[in-house]
Write an enzyme that holds these catalytic residues in place. Structure first.
Site, PDB file in Angstrom:
ATOM      1  N   LYS A  86       0.863  -1.186   0.000  1.00  0.00           N
ATOM      2  CA  LYS A  86       0.000   0.000   0.000  1.00  0.00           C
ATOM      3  C   LYS A  86       0.895   1.232   0.000  1.00  0.00           C
ATOM      4  O   LYS A  86       1.775   1.374   0.858  1.00  0.00           O
ATOM      5  CB  LYS A  86      -0.852  -0.020   1.255  1.00  0.00           C
ATOM      6  CG  LYS A  86      -2.302   0.320   1.029  1.00  0.00           C
ATOM      7  CD  LYS A  86      -3.012   0.157   2.355  1.00  0.00           C
ATOM      8  CE  LYS A  86      -4.447   0.529   2.252  1.00  0.00           C
ATOM      9  NZ  LYS A  86      -5.067   0.567   3.564  1.00  0.00           N
TER      10      LYS A  86
HETATM   11  C1  E4P Z   1      -8.288   1.621   3.262  1.00  0.00           C
HETATM   12  O1  E4P Z   1      -7.553   0.797   2.771  1.00  0.00           O
HETATM   13  C2  E4P Z   1      -8.124   2.227   4.585  1.00  0.00           C
HETATM   14  O2  E4P Z   1      -7.469   1.305   5.420  1.00  0.00           O
HETATM   15  C3  E4P Z   1      -9.425   2.519   5.280  1.00  0.00           C
HETATM   16  O3  E4P Z   1     -10.542   2.165   4.522  1.00  0.00           O
HETATM   17  C4  E4P Z   1      -9.495   3.853   5.941  1.00  0.00           C
HETATM   18  O4  E4P Z   1     -10.757   4.022   6.530  1.00  0.00           O
HETATM   19  P1  E4P Z   1     -11.084   5.190   7.566  1.00  0.00           P
HETATM   20  O5  E4P Z   1     -11.243   6.466   6.801  1.00  0.00           O
HETATM   21  O6  E4P Z   1     -12.359   4.752   8.203  1.00  0.00           O
HETATM   22  O7  E4P Z   1      -9.921   5.256   8.522  1.00  0.00           O
END
Ligand code: E4P
Length: 224
Positions: A86
């Protein structure tokens, strides 16, 4: 539509995997911190997730320069064949994504909030692009509309010349906060929704299912 679980919690992952519900997992530094994760146990933890889930497991690089992100990414990719690195959508992230794709490492470009960012991620060779919904909603903007635009824009073009092994890019609707977010993302054709365990549980539920079950159970007592 496929579902990924957005968590670093092994118990949640094991439970969701037992339902046959999830095709992958996404983690991020916040989610790892939330379970009390330690720096020196991060790779071992990702390995444990990869052993549970038969599908892509996103592990995020926390480096800020292209060389460091590439180094991080190559190390993360060594953990297991199903690791996806990521990488945040920023200049250094794009450059690192291009390099990682050259090395055959699949990248999930995260923290994506606009069509231009998504198009650049696609050109750089991202395998997955993660537009966030909930964080738009948090600032009183329309997260779903942004995801819909990104899905449409990416589907207008063929990016397979840029991805690892010529695979199709998949859009992961991220920062999902409700079952309705999932419904809307499915209708607009997002490939994947990555959902917290709480949202996954809500997706199973419907009050009419509960009411129907209760009346069936009552009537079955009469049969006994
Ligand atoms: C995506 O890969 C992220 O880990 C995640 O969806 C972030 O979500 P949040 O905005 O609820 O922290």
């Amino acid at each position: 539509m496929k579902f990924f679980l957005d968590t670093a919690d092994l118990a949640e992952i094991e439970e969701a995997a037992s339902w046959g519900a999830i095709a992958g997992v996404t983690t991020n530094p916040t989610l790892y911190a939330k379970i009390g994760g330690k720096l020196d146990e991060f790779h071992a933890h990702i390995k444990r997730i990869c052993d549970i889930v038969d599908g892509p497991v996103s592990a995020e690089s926390v480096a800020m320069t292209r060389d460091e992100i590439v180094r991080d990414g190559l190390e993360l990719a060594e953990i297991a064949p199903n690791v996806v690195v990521k990488v945040p959508t920023m200049v250094e992230g794009l450059a690192a994504t291009k390099e990682l794709a050259k090395h055959g490492v699949p990248v999930n470009m995260t923290l994506c909030f606009s069509v231009p960012q998504a198009l650049l991620a696609a050109r750089a060779g991202a395998r997955y692009i993660s537009p966030f919904i909930g964080r738009f909603d948090d600032i009183s903007d329309d997260g779903l509309a942004q995801v819909e635009n990104i899905v449409d824009a990416i589907n207008n073009y063929d990016f397979t010349a840029h991805t690892v092994k010529g695979e199709q890019i998949e859009i992961i609707a991220a920062s999902v906060r409700s079952a309705n977010h999932v419904t809307q993302c499915a209708l607009m054709g997002a490939d994947i929704a990555t959902v917290p365990f709480g949202v996954l549980k809500k997706m199973v539920q419907h009050p009419l299912t509960d009411a129907g079950l209760e009346s069936f159970m009552k009537d079955w007592e009469k049969v006994q």
